[in-house]
Design a protein around this motif. Structure first.
Motif, PDB file in Angstrom:
ATOM      1  N   SER B  44       1.851 123.716  10.755  1.00 21.65           N
ATOM      2  CA  SER B  44       2.373 124.265   9.608  1.00 21.65           C
ATOM      3  C   SER B  44       2.496 125.688   9.894  1.00 21.65           C
ATOM      4  O   SER B  44       3.425 126.226   9.441  1.00 21.65           O
ATOM      5  CB  SER B  44       1.604 124.003   8.358  1.00 21.65           C
ATOM      6  OG  SER B  44       1.571 122.461   8.233  1.00 21.65           O
ATOM      7  N   GLU B  86       5.666 121.111   4.493  1.00 21.34           N
ATOM      8  CA  GLU B  86       4.737 120.303   4.161  1.00 21.34           C
ATOM      9  C   GLU B  86       4.546 119.904   2.813  1.00 21.34           C
ATOM     10  O   GLU B  86       4.381 120.698   1.861  1.00 21.34           O
ATOM     11  CB  GLU B  86       3.623 120.606   4.790  1.00 21.34           C
ATOM     12  CG  GLU B  86       2.277 119.855   4.737  1.00 21.34           C
ATOM     13  CD  GLU B  86       1.186 120.236   5.434  1.00 21.34           C
ATOM     14  OE1 GLU B  86       1.094 119.783   6.600  1.00 21.34           O
ATOM     15  OE2 GLU B  86       0.221 121.115   4.977  1.00 21.34           O
ATOM     16  N   ASP B 162       8.288 119.380   8.504  1.00 19.90           N
ATOM     17  CA  ASP B 162       6.779 119.623   8.361  1.00 19.90           C
ATOM     18  C   ASP B 162       6.046 118.324   7.917  1.00 19.90           C
ATOM     19  O   ASP B 162       6.295 118.040   6.653  1.00 19.90           O
ATOM     20  CB  ASP B 162       6.287 120.727   7.667  1.00 19.90           C
ATOM     21  CG  ASP B 162       4.738 121.021   8.180  1.00 19.90           C
ATOM     22  OD1 ASP B 162       4.086 120.113   8.658  1.00 19.90           O
ATOM     23  OD2 ASP B 162       4.230 122.217   7.772  1.00 19.90           O
ATOM     24  N   GLU B 163       5.823 117.348   8.944  1.00 17.03           N
ATOM     25  CA  GLU B 163       5.487 116.062   8.470  1.00 17.03           C
ATOM     26  C   GLU B 163       6.059 115.356   7.437  1.00 17.03           C
ATOM     27  O   GLU B 163       5.543 114.920   6.524  1.00 17.03           O
ATOM     28  CB  GLU B 163       3.756 116.153   8.056  1.00 17.03           C
ATOM     29  CG  GLU B 163       2.975 116.950   9.127  1.00 17.03           C
ATOM     30  CD  GLU B 163       1.708 116.631   8.676  1.00 17.03           C
ATOM     31  OE1 GLU B 163       1.121 115.490   8.292  1.00 17.03           O
ATOM     32  OE2 GLU B 163       0.555 117.407   9.079  1.00 17.03           O
TER      33      GLU B 163
HETATM   34 MG   LIG Z   1       0.377 121.348   8.090  1.00 15.57          MG
END
Ligand SMILES: [Mg+2]
Ligand SMILES: Nc1ncnc2c1ncn2[C@@H]1O[C@H](COP(=O)(O)OP(=O)(O)OP(=O)(O)O)[C@@H](O)[C@H]1O
Lengths: 295, 237
Positions: B44, B86, B162-163
């Protein structure tokens, strides 16, 4: 009959006073919403606004509406300058540093004003002193009409800006989540500056209206209303705009009733009793959601 | 296929914590590149630095030939890089439509924005059904879709994710990843951060493995997925 009449009359007085608290509280709550700062200098901004209005009327011989506009604009710019010089350099500093700076700004405004305009209170020229309407025995005087008219207009305009314009949307986004707002392409520094501008301008209008209402202004006049508007903002739920308005009105009404039916000695105590009660029983305020805590 | 994004010897700190320790990576136009690694590896942090939310202490970030390491976050979006952060970070108190409008904050072309809203609704029909719903009341999967739709509204040439699989059921992860492939096929370059290495490697062209702030492996996604090291560390054997 006599009692109902008195109650209604105090209600009118309370709403007038409460509108002024609401105008100041809006700035508190907007600024808190966006940078999580209790801007202790906000009451002093209101004082500066009152003086600008005073000089516009007495020196430039303007009538009340142009004086209000000048005070609105000049104080709004002052708010932006204060933010840029005092708070912006501390954007990534611990919150306590910013808070202490706000107290410093407050003293700076108070004592610089004293130097330039002298500590002696000034008598605000009488405006609409002889106008009044009477409805069923309840008197609404000219100053109260002015206060109610101006605050209503400002609140409608503010609501429009916040909900319908692009800048307003950016303000709401940035106060919800500044970082993500930046990821949308929002310049958060600019939005913070605009927020200070609008908040300060509203406080300035409140300052001029108070001058008109109580006929007297002085360099320390911002301290008490500043604290009370803070109470109003907390009562409504700090960071929430309608909360500031409702909080301000409730506070104004409570004060009017306390001074009308108990004693004006206890008027100021009422505000702080409310603060204590809110903090004890509903610290998030009337409109606050308990779940709003950010992750 | 030209180089679109290039990070060179990037170092990022949180005060005294040295989170990114001299990483270099590149993303070519049209690719899906994935950055995988365990919790706290610095994935991140890398994306946040590219987006301008963090300033690198040293190193360069070049996007389409321009050094953007000193640019502010709001300028970087205008340059054509958009991020799905995220945890989605949707504006929970606003409606789905308002979230999408904010995604288009940098734009003025009303007709183009309208067309893109339509396009987002084609990618995520569930969002259209809920366009007036308050975003905070959407399910986790729907919020992820909204965060992606919102990021697309700025018409990015490079999309940072992000994820996106975080906290979603396997079926939904599949759906989301299929859409990432579609977005990429439609011409958007993708840099995808994931802990779900399996899924990420299955759709990516190339991959980097990040371990405590350093890139330890890099290469073709299929080859990495087959390599002993990656299988042991990230794919559960
Ligand atoms: Mg992260
Ligand atoms: N705001 C912060 N302040 C201090 N340290 C931080 C901060 N954010 C992240 N870190 C540290 O930087 C390192 C990298 O964190 P980062 O969030 O980039 O990891 P990540 O790879 O995204 O992990 P995850 O998969 O859990 O999201 C970690 O050691 C983390 O503790």
């Amino acid at each position: 009959m006599e009692v109902t009449h008195q109650v209604l009359q105090q209600l009118v007085n309370g709403i007038s006073l409460g509108s002024i608290y609401a105008l100041i509280a809006l700035g508190y709550t907007m600024i808190y919403g966006i940078i999580k700062l209790i801007n202790f200098a906000h009451g002093d901004i209101y004082m500066v606004g009152a003086y600008i209005g005073f000089f516009a009327i007495t020196q430039a011989h303007l009538s009340i509406v142009p004086a209000l506009i000048i005070s609105f604009v000049v104080t709004g710019i002052l708010g932006m300058v204060v933010e840029k010089l005092a708070y912006k350099p501390l954007r990534h500093a611990p919150r306590i540093s910013v808070l202490i700076t706000a107290i410093g700004v407050s003293f700076f405004l108070e004592y610089t004003s004293m130097y330039f305009v002298s500590p002696t209170p000034r008598t605000f020229p009488a405006i609409f002193g002889d106008v009044a309407i009477e409805i069923g025995g309840i008197v609404i005087n000219g100053q109260q009409m002015l206060i109610l008219g101006i605050t209503t207009i400002l609140m409608i305009v503010l609501t429009y800006i916040v909900h319908r314009t692009k800048t307003g949307k950016a303000m709401r986004a940035a106060s919800f989540d500044t970082e993500t707002a930046q990821l949308m392409g929002i310049d958060s520094d600019r939005i913070i500056s605009i927020t200070f501008g609008i908040g300060s301008a509203l406080a300035a209008v409140a300052g001029v209206l108070v001058g008109v209402y109580y006929n007297s202004i002085d360099p320390l006049m911002g301290i008490m209303p500043g604290l009370k508007a803070f109470v109003a903002a907390v009562l409504g739920g700090i960071g929430i705009l309608p909360g500031a308005v409702v909080g301000g009105l409730i506070l104004g009404i409570v004060e009017a009733f306390v001074s009308g039916f108990v004693s004006s000695t206890f008027r100021d105590a009422a505000a702080f009793a409310i603060l204590i009660l809110v903090l004890l029983f509903k610290p998030t305020g009337l409109f606050g959601k308990n779940t709003k805590e950010k992750v | 296929m030209g180089k679109m994004l290039e990070l060179k010897d990037l170092n990022v700190y949180y005060d005294a914590i040295h989170a990114i320790k001299g990483i270099s990576l590149e993303v070519n136009q049209g690719e899906i590149v994935t950055l995988i690694g365990a919790n706290g590896a610095g994935k991140s942090t890398t994306l946040r630095t590219i987006s301008g939310l963090l300033k690198p202490k040293s190193g360069t970030i070049t996007f389409e030939g321009k050094d953007i390491a000193g640019s502010k976050a709001h300028e970087i979006v205008r340059n054509g890089i958009s991020q799905v952060p995220e945890g989605r970070r949707i504006f929970a108190e606003m409606s789905v439509m308002e979230n999408l409008d904010l995604g288009a904050f940098t734009r003025k072309d009303k007709d183009g924005i309208k067309a893109d809203v339509k396009h987002v609704f084609e990618l995520f029909p569930r969002l259209e059904e809920r366009k007036n719903q308050i975003a905070g009341t959407l399910s986790g999967g729907e919020q992820q879709m909204l965060a992606m739709g919102r990021a697309l509204m700025s018409r990015p040439r490079l999309l940072l994710l992000d994820e996106p699989s975080m906290g979603l059921a396997p079926l939904l992860i599949k759906e989301i990843f299929n859409i990432i492939v579609d977005i990429n096929k439609a011409g958007t370059t993708v840099l995808l951060v994931e802990q779900n290495a399996n899924m990420a490697l299955s759709i990516a062209n190339r991959a980097y493995v990040l371990e405590t702030g350093r890139i330890t492996l890099a290469g073709d996604a299929k080859e990495l997925a087959a390599s002993e090291e990656v299988r042991k560390a990230y794919l559960g054997g």
